[in-house]
Design a protein around this motif. Structure first.
Motif, mmCIF file in Angstrom:
data_model
loop_
_atom_site.group_PDB
_atom_site.id
_atom_site.type_symbol
_atom_site.label_atom_id
_atom_site.label_comp_id
_atom_site.label_asym_id
_atom_site.label_seq_id
_atom_site.Cartn_x
_atom_site.Cartn_y
_atom_site.Cartn_z
ATOM 1 N N GLY A 66 -16.375 30.636 33.619
ATOM 2 C CA GLY A 66 -17.198 31.813 33.846
ATOM 3 C C GLY A 66 -17.904 32.257 32.580
ATOM 4 O O GLY A 66 -19.074 32.663 32.613
ATOM 5 N N ASN A 67 -17.210 32.138 31.455
ATOM 6 C CA ASN A 67 -17.805 32.538 30.174
ATOM 7 C C ASN A 67 -18.956 31.635 29.753
ATOM 8 O O ASN A 67 -19.758 32.008 28.900
ATOM 9 N N LEU A 68 -18.989 30.441 30.349
ATOM 10 C CA LEU A 68 -20.026 29.488 29.951
ATOM 11 C C LEU A 68 -21.382 29.833 30.568
ATOM 12 O O LEU A 68 -22.405 29.308 30.148
ATOM 13 N N PHE A 69 -21.362 30.720 31.568
ATOM 14 C CA PHE A 69 -22.619 31.141 32.188
ATOM 15 C C PHE A 69 -22.793 32.640 32.045
ATOM 16 O O PHE A 69 -22.528 33.384 32.975
ATOM 17 N N PRO A 70 -23.243 33.059 30.893
ATOM 18 C CA PRO A 70 -23.365 34.493 30.656
ATOM 19 C C PRO A 70 -24.506 35.054 31.494
ATOM 20 O O PRO A 70 -25.278 34.318 32.102
ATOM 21 N N LYS A 71 -24.597 36.333 31.489
ATOM 22 C CA LYS A 71 -25.633 36.995 32.299
ATOM 23 C C LYS A 71 -26.908 37.082 31.473
ATOM 24 O O LYS A 71 -27.113 38.058 30.746
ATOM 25 N N PHE A 72 -27.714 36.049 31.575
ATOM 26 C CA PHE A 72 -28.982 36.015 30.873
ATOM 27 C C PHE A 72 -30.113 36.565 31.749
ATOM 28 O O PHE A 72 -31.262 36.595 31.329
ATOM 29 N N GLU A 73 -29.758 36.971 32.965
ATOM 30 C CA GLU A 73 -30.811 37.414 33.881
ATOM 31 C C GLU A 73 -31.531 38.645 33.352
ATOM 32 O O GLU A 73 -32.735 38.795 33.522
ATOM 33 N N MET A 74 -30.753 39.505 32.674
ATOM 34 C CA MET A 74 -31.350 40.704 32.088
ATOM 35 C C MET A 74 -32.469 40.295 31.125
ATOM 36 O O MET A 74 -33.563 40.847 31.168
ATOM 37 N N ILE A 75 -32.154 39.325 30.289
ATOM 38 C CA ILE A 75 -33.149 38.856 29.325
ATOM 39 C C ILE A 75 -34.393 38.339 30.045
ATOM 40 O O ILE A 75 -35.529 38.666 29.688
ATOM 41 N N LEU A 76 -34.163 37.533 31.099
ATOM 42 C CA LEU A 76 -35.290 36.916 31.805
ATOM 43 C C LEU A 76 -36.114 37.933 32.578
ATOM 44 O O LEU A 76 -37.301 37.723 32.812
ATOM 45 N N ASN A 77 -35.465 39.015 32.988
ATOM 46 C CA ASN A 77 -36.174 40.026 33.774
ATOM 47 C C ASN A 77 -37.062 40.941 32.932
ATOM 48 O O ASN A 77 -37.949 41.603 33.472
ATOM 49 N N SER A 78 -36.821 40.962 31.640
ATOM 50 C CA SER A 78 -37.609 41.863 30.793
ATOM 51 C C SER A 78 -39.075 41.428 30.778
ATOM 52 O O SER A 78 -39.416 40.327 31.208
ATOM 53 N N ASP A 79 -39.944 42.291 30.264
ATOM 54 C CA ASP A 79 -41.371 41.947 30.237
ATOM 55 C C ASP A 79 -41.803 41.452 28.860
ATOM 56 O O ASP A 79 -42.989 41.404 28.551
ATOM 57 N N LYS A 80 -40.820 41.065 28.052
ATOM 58 C CA LYS A 80 -41.145 40.488 26.748
ATOM 59 C C LYS A 80 -41.750 39.090 26.933
ATOM 60 O O LYS A 80 -41.612 38.480 28.000
#
Lengths: 205, 205
Positions: A66-80
DNA sequence: ATTTAATTTAACCAATCAGTTAACAAAATT
DNA sequence: AATTTTGTTAACTGATTGGTTAAATTAAAT
């Protein structure tokens, strides 16, 4: 008799010890007696709390995987910009592995010989929308002309290869490059910037 | 009683079986009985020819690890451009792993838990001038202004990460990208060109 | 305080496994 | 052809290991 006073409950002590032993020795190499010794308890307690070696391993594996797949969705959802997102993902991921260097090899190694389909299937549930979202991000930036035309799947593979592989190959790298543990750690710190630059230089138009 | 008539000698049958079993299950997971069964011989013969499980493993490991470091020095010694050399190394290396997909994970996994220092030291002898020569090639091209300034060590790590990691992570890639074995093999074929392009795009001035 | 339930331990058990042995078979040597 | 050497097997052995059990201890409930 739920012990909420002691700082670490028996179950936690077992899990902590099991984590160490399984990650160091793998499922086959691990010994229940060593786990019990490391936890400072009687071996029978392992079975009292977790039934069998396989069940205990399953708990550790799922937690670790589970730790190998962190929650990167927040990063991808940003408008940066995408480049900024890649920077964040690479830096965070390398940081994560620096903190748990044995994580990738343990999980990938056990997945490979996993006779137990249960464990393999675990990833399917675990699979969040991360990949899907990453693919869309990349496709969008290709259309916008920000980055070159490239297969999103291959780009994603490239990114995680560059982050994770050096830790898996650490013993070989140490010998071939004649570096010690400290130098290795320093190199991995450097890679947070180097890998990001390497990727962006490759895909930017 | 050296059998030169039979197509495969007993020793070869043992090695072939041991290779399969050790690579599939690892040192700890492998069973001498399974090796004997696969070789179609009595278990005692394994000890007759190779003394112990560890000795037999050592033979397989050295053979296998040796294959992981092909002789790329010829490529590096040629007077072709660096980009051409990188292309050859990447293509040949991915081809090599396509033919032996379990090779990298087996070697790296066993090296990591290797209690046996003998095995780790094996690489030091094995270490040819390859890395040294590769570093010099890269430094020269940086000075000549053909490629950007980049740490040769990191570039070499990047190249082999991009080649080897996907095979190590195959089960995870299969699930996350929802592809089957055939699609995976096709993707790896593609990578011979994709990885080369990715690297060159990143470092060329 | 007494009873009940949960936790912990030492001793044990059955299965598995690497390795051995002793007898036998096949080749090679004389 | 007789003998020695090499190759092969079935049966066995001792150690390790995951798992069990029954008794003891501790905590919770009555």
């Amino acid at each position: 008799m739920v012990n909420k006073i002691k700082d670490t409950t028996t179950e936690e002590k077992i899990l902590e010890a099991a984590r160490k032993v399984f990650i160091e020795r793998g499922l086959d190499g691990a010994r229940m007696q060593e786990i019990a010794d490391k936890a400072g308890i009687n071996k029978a307690l392992l079975h009292y709390y977790f039934r069998s070696k396989e069940k205990l391993f399953e708990v550790i594996f799922k937690e670790t995987a589970g730790n190998l797949f962190p929650k990167f969705e927040m990063i991808l959802n940003s408008d940066k910009p995408l480049f900024h997102k890649i920077d964040e993902i690479v830096s965070n991921y390398i940081d994560l592995i620096i903190k748990n260097p044995y994580l990738p090899l343990f999980v990938l190694s056990e997945m490979n010989k996993s006779r137990n389909l249960q464990l393999a299937n675990f990833f399917e549930m675990q699979r969040n929308k991360f990949v899907e979202k990453f693919v869309k991000n990349i496709e969008r930036e290709i259309k916008r002309g920000v980055i070159k035309k490239i297969s999103p799947a291959h780009l994603i593979i490239n990114i995680f290869s560059l982050c994770a592989f050096p830790f898996i190959a650490k013993p070989v790298i140490g010998i071939l490059l004649e570096i010690d543990d400290l130098q290795f750690k320093y190199m991995m710190e450097q890679r947070k910037k180097i890998v990001t630059d390497f990727i962006i230089a490759s895909i930017k138009k």
